[in-house]
Design a protein around this motif. Structure first.
Motif, short mmCIF file in Angstrom:
data_model
loop_
_atom_site.label_atom_id
_atom_site.label_comp_id
_atom_site.label_asym_id
_atom_site.label_seq_id
_atom_site.Cartn_x
_atom_site.Cartn_y
_atom_site.Cartn_z
N GLU A 120 0.81 -1.23 0.00
CA GLU A 120 0.00 0.00 0.00
C GLU A 120 0.84 1.28 0.00
O GLU A 120 0.29 2.38 -0.13
N ALA A 121 2.15 1.14 0.18
CA ALA A 121 2.99 2.34 0.36
C ALA A 121 3.03 3.21 -0.89
O ALA A 121 3.01 2.72 -2.02
N ASP A 122 3.11 4.54 -0.66
CA ASP A 122 3.35 5.48 -1.76
C ASP A 122 4.85 5.65 -1.98
O ASP A 122 5.31 5.86 -3.10
N ILE A 123 5.59 5.62 -0.87
CA ILE A 123 7.05 5.81 -0.93
C ILE A 123 7.72 4.78 -0.02
O ILE A 123 7.26 4.54 1.10
N ILE A 124 8.80 4.18 -0.51
CA ILE A 124 9.60 3.28 0.33
C ILE A 124 11.03 3.83 0.40
O ILE A 124 11.67 4.01 -0.63
N PHE A 125 11.47 4.12 1.61
CA PHE A 125 12.86 4.55 1.82
C PHE A 125 13.70 3.33 2.17
O PHE A 125 13.29 2.51 3.01
N LYS A 144 10.68 4.48 -4.87
CA LYS A 144 11.73 4.02 -3.94
C LYS A 144 12.86 5.04 -3.82
O LYS A 144 13.34 5.54 -4.83
N VAL A 145 13.23 5.30 -2.59
CA VAL A 145 14.31 6.24 -2.32
C VAL A 145 15.43 5.49 -1.59
O VAL A 145 15.19 4.88 -0.56
#
Ligand code: 5GP
Ligand code: MN
Length: 335
Positions: free
Chosen positions: A84-89, A113-114
């Motif tokens: 469900e994530a919008d951004i993964i660090f 992804k960052v």
């Protein structure tokens, strides 16, 4: 970072964010992840830290620790959060193989992804890169990232405590060559923002159990072997010893440094029999590339002076293999 403006725009509205870090996280992995966690939480995002495995007990006091999700314990929940994530660090690693089966989920997630990291040879799975091999810790990069986004003044006590811990542990308590003057300035700022430096040192380094110290005594007297002619020392630990001294995650950390601390030693190796595989830690001084040994012979890598790898041979065979490959590096080790 390329496209920092684009990432800034993404972060301008509340997002679902997952932060993850490498298998068996160390002080920098947890410090950078939890520092970033407190920063993003304060900006109003929905944030979760997911670790691929457990981590040492001496990191369990870190602020935010009770919210961390261990993928091996809460797999279903972690899967949902990643999906469900919008951004993964991704903090303190740069190849998805370093996070085990969580890696496939991250790869297939639609999230941006960052990668925030300081290791060599990034795989290139990410959309945004904040990467610098000369940084002494991923936590240093998280600090710089926060400042570059314009939020240096948002660094509160929790963020400062986590980032201080990451920098302290990955710089060998500010002794490795990567501990630049700028790192000391960052550390000064973190102390001014609430990191209690003396207390953090105690919480990380003065939490030995009696068992661990007795284990250390046994290992150093019985299982450490020095090869003075090639400035190398190695240590190996078998499963029986791990059981006898009730060794837990984190207890073997730092043992390799005792071998490296011997006068004249430039290369130190620790092999621990973890049952399913033999885990190797390599440390070196000066120019000797520990990471090249790890990469060429033990499916690993890391930094020039601190690297790791794995072996699926038996413990005895692994030690034999080490002895057989050392002559290849003899000339470099003698210098
Ligand atoms: P440690 O000996 O503390 O486990 O790891 C030392 C360094 O080597 C860390 O920077 C870590 O990221 C890296 N490292 C440890 N194990 C591996 C591995 O299996 N593969 C790679 N590429 N790096 C590793
Ligand atoms: Mn690190």
């Amino acid at each position: 970072m390329h496209n920092i403006k684009e990432l800034q725009a993404l972060l301008s509205e509340a997002k679902k964010i997952v932060i993850t870090t490498h298998h068996k996280p160390d002080g920098d992995a947890m410090g950078s992840s939890l520092g970033l966690y407190h920063f993003l939480l304060a900006l109003g995002h929905h944030v979760h830290v997911i670790t691929p495995s457990d981590y040492p007990y001496f990191l369990h006091w870190l602020p935010g620790n009770s919210e961390v999700i261990d993928f091996q314990i809460q797999e279903a929940r972690a899967k949902d959060l990643v999906a469900e994530a919008d951004i993964i660090f991704c903090c303190d690693f740069n190849a998805l193989s370093r996070i085990g089966s969580l890696g496939d989920l991250v790869r297939s997630s639609a999230a941006k992804k960052v990668m925030i990291d300081h290791h060599l040879d990034p795989e290139g799975f990410e959309d945004f890169t904040y990467w610098n091999v000369s940084a002494c810790a991923a936590a240093e990069l998280v600090y710089r990232f926060i400042v570059e986004l314009g939020f240096g003044n948002n660094i509160n006590k929790d963020i400062a405590t986590c980032l201080y811990t990451g920098i302290m542990t990955d710089s060998g308590s500010f002794r490795f060559p990567s501990t630049s003057a700028e790192v000391h300035r960052i550390i000064a700022d973190l102390i001014e923002r609430g990191a209690n430096n003396s207390r953090i040192h105690e919480l990380i380094y003065d939490t030995n159990s009696e068992n661990r110290l007795k284990f250390l005594g046994h290992i150093l007297s019985q299982k450490m072997f020095v090869l003075p002619e090639i400035n190398t020392a190695y240590i190996y630990i078998d499963q029986e010893e791990l059981k006898k001294y009730q060794i837990v995650t984190g207890d073997t950390e730092g043992i390799v440094n005792y071998a490296l601390s011997i006068n004249g030693i430039r290369f130190a190796i620790l092999v621990v029999d973890r049952g399913e595989a033999r885990k190797l830690s390599f440390r070196s001084k000066g120019e000797f590339p520990a990471n090249e040994v790890a990469k060429k012979y033990f499916e690993g890598g890391g930094h020039r002076n601190a690297a790791g790898g794995i072996s699926f041979l038996s413990l005895t065979e692994t030690v034999e293999k080490i002895k057989n490959i050392l002559p290849e590096f003899e000339e470099m080790l003698k210098q």
